[in-house]
Design an enzyme around this catalytic site. Sequence first.
Site, short mmCIF file in Angstrom:
data_model
loop_
_atom_site.label_atom_id
_atom_site.label_comp_id
_atom_site.label_asym_id
_atom_site.label_seq_id
_atom_site.Cartn_x
_atom_site.Cartn_y
_atom_site.Cartn_z
N ASP A 103 0.91 -1.36 -0.10
CA ASP A 103 0.04 0.04 0.18
C ASP A 103 0.52 1.47 -0.30
O ASP A 103 0.64 1.92 -0.52
CB ASP A 103 -0.92 0.22 0.95
N LYS B 15 -8.70 2.59 12.76
CA LYS B 15 -8.53 2.61 10.94
C LYS B 15 -8.11 1.15 11.32
O LYS B 15 -7.87 0.59 11.31
CB LYS B 15 -8.06 3.73 10.90
N GLU C 165 -16.58 -2.19 9.21
CA GLU C 165 -15.38 -2.70 8.65
C GLU C 165 -16.21 -3.91 8.36
O GLU C 165 -15.55 -4.81 9.97
CB GLU C 165 -13.96 -2.07 8.76
N LYS D 152 -12.81 12.12 14.51
CA LYS D 152 -14.06 13.34 13.83
C LYS D 152 -14.77 14.17 14.82
O LYS D 152 -14.59 13.35 16.12
CB LYS D 152 -15.08 11.21 13.82
N CYS E 144 24.62 -29.94 11.57
CA CYS E 144 24.33 -30.95 12.23
C CYS E 144 25.81 -32.24 11.01
O CYS E 144 25.56 -33.25 11.07
CB CYS E 144 24.47 -31.77 12.99
S1 IVH Z 1 -15.55 6.52 8.72
C1 IVH Z 1 -16.68 9.75 5.69
N1 IVH Z 1 -14.29 5.45 10.58
O1 IVH Z 1 -11.16 3.69 6.38
C2 IVH Z 1 -16.00 8.60 6.69
N2 IVH Z 1 -13.67 4.38 8.00
O2 IVH Z 1 -10.73 6.24 3.92
C3 IVH Z 1 -16.50 7.26 6.15
N3 IVH Z 1 -11.62 2.80 7.96
O3 IVH Z 1 -13.66 2.77 2.99
C4 IVH Z 1 -15.20 6.13 6.59
N4 IVH Z 1 -11.91 2.38 10.08
O4 IVH Z 1 -12.98 1.28 4.73
C5 IVH Z 1 -14.21 5.43 9.10
N5 IVH Z 1 -13.21 4.01 11.73
C6 IVH Z 1 -13.15 4.18 11.07
C7 IVH Z 1 -12.92 3.62 9.46
C8 IVH Z 1 -12.50 3.45 8.63
C9 IVH Z 1 -11.61 2.10 8.83
C10 IVH Z 1 -11.98 2.80 6.48
C11 IVH Z 1 -12.92 2.36 6.25
C12 IVH Z 1 -13.41 3.25 4.77
C13 IVH Z 1 -11.53 3.76 4.80
C14 IVH Z 1 -11.84 5.49 4.22
#
Ligand code: IVH
Length: 680
Positions: A37, A125, A182, A299, A420
């Site tokens: 990635d 995440k 997720e 957030k 060995c």
């Molecule tokens: S919020 C508008 N929260 O990250 C906000 N995303 O680029 C929507 N992801 O496609 C996403 N953990 O697959 C959010 N705690 C989390 C997350 C999360 C993983 C991933 C998700 C999304 C990407 C965002």
Amino acid sequence: MNAHARSSVSAHAAELRRLLRHHAHRYYVLDAPEIPDAEYDKLFAELQALEAAHPELLRPDSPTQRVIGAVREGLEPVAHVVPMLSIKTETDTSSAGALGFDAAVRNALKLAPDAPPVRYAAELKFDGLAINLRYERGALRQAATRGDGETGEDVTHTVGTIAEIPRHLHGVDAPVLEVRGEVFMRRDRFEALNERQREAGAKTFVNPRNAAAGIVRQLDASIARQRPLSFFAYGLGEVQGWEIPPSHSALLDALAALGFPVEGHRAVVHGGEELAQFHARIAAARDALPFDIDGVVYKVDERALQLQLGFKSREPRWAVAHKYPAQEQQTRLNDIEIQVGRTGKLTPVAKLEPVFVGGTTVSNATLHNLFELRRKGVRIGDTVIVRRAGDVIPEVVGRVPGRRRGYVPNFRMPKACPVCGSAVVREKGANDHRCSGGLFCAAQRKQAVLHFASRRAMDIEGLGDKLVDQLVDGGLIDTLPDLYRLDVATLAALERMADKSAANLVAALERSKQATLARFLYALGIRHVGESTAKDLARHFGRLVRIVDASVEQLLEVNDVGPVVAQSIHTFFAQPHNREVVEQLRAAGVHWPEHDGMATPGAPQPLAGKTFVLTGTLPSWSREEAKAAIEAAGGKVSGSVSKKTDYVVAGAEAGSKLDKARELNVRVLDEAALRALLEA
Ligand code: IVH
């Protein structure tokens, strides 16, 4: 800029677009990436920078302008009523990432410098794939992938097999409630899956995320049923007739109350400094988490502020992903060496150009076995992908195609053990090569001693590999019981040992004699008997003699013990020299409580059904001991505090887990209170 320079910049942009499309296709459509990635992100950033400097190169179909993702043939497209967006990623892994986001939020909200700090919901995440769950009148109707954000794929048939996703939401009669989150695979399940694949000579998965994506996007649901996936909720999609809570943290509480799994490390914090502290705290906990994360997400908590902040080029201004060092990197494979393990298994080990991955510098990584190595097509000199996640040993998961220059011969296994000289054999049908030397092989003896001494086995502090090398090579240790014959004078005479360290080791050896049956069984290094099988055996049989004398049939009655494991245990204790080793260890003073406090059938289980989390240093119990005592009484010990935690046992210098317990109103015990509970 002259015409020539312009055309070369434009050709470079075209090349980047082509590469990004190719790799996005491998990643999103085929679930089989060829590059890490981090490498993709680099290409992406390069194109972004180029387009920013030369706006005339910008195309609406550039990979920087649209979320890539296609619908797999055979899966039905699903139009998302509310698009599934991505979030801005902050790749600066220092605290600057958190402070920068807070500053941007304050700026966008036009807050005065002396206005109070903004309240944030901080969470993990997860490194899986985003899924939209659509409930109509409380019943799960459809599960869909993100796809390109506008159109995803219908994966109800596979996601529907995930046990922890509720089928019905009690008390919810809303016409539409879409919950987003997720889907991912836990690391232990991923390791076990790959281990099974390796044993079967089948294709292994690069990482848990690819495994999860591959399974979710299968046409055939039966595969998903055999390969358990997990889910965490973190947001909403379309909603009709359901009152959205006024903050993100309240939303997660509401989702948890409806029965959705919500991860327990989430926190509500105030201002950029606290975001940075959250980032640092989770970084320290990352390796111990049972699943992969690639960062944390911040957030803005208050929904009214989220609405006020809105979006900028399809990304919310109120959220950001703050990354951690990548768990996969590419580097050069300089050489392949053979390592001989405890059971004689020959493992090809990659000698790498040192690379920073998963938070540390890695220069060795396992290639597992010859077949795996061949299947991946790895040869010396190749650019390879290295993965290091959690406590798992770093591994080479693949090679980056198209980088090889000239002819390089395939790697071959040696015919004789490099340690060995005994013949190398391969059991019929097995993929592993083994040294046939047994304990004659110094490498196997050394590994057996190191395993015996390891923390989760007999926990003999100070018995490291340099010392074991000297002890085995110097003929001081032939079998495990020889360890307990070492004295201070002998040890002090060794290289790099002084009277003090020799005395410490003898004391550690003495301490280790006070064992538990499970630890002792694990320490013996019986093939296929890991820590949890050892615990199961101890719990089931209660006494060592019963295990030593058990028939294969009796062993098969133990939880999680299958024919291969049962046979291995039986064969081990059938060997007279192994019985002798056990006898001599006991004669040397190794002991454990009779019945071991382990739940023998019928023993009282006062803590059955209760979940505990241990934190800090207890006055007299080690963490392992406290854990063993809780488990013996039927309780469970978990690594993180959540609403499901019944008790947090806190000792000196307890940290964030204690804070979390208080936040969630979980009962907190000290050691004395725990003992009282155990005796109840
Ligand atoms: S919020 C508008 N929260 O990250 C906000 N995303 O680029 C929507 N992801 O496609 C996403 N953990 O697959 C959010 N705690 C989390 C997350 C999360 C993983 C991933 C998700 C999304 C990407 C965002």
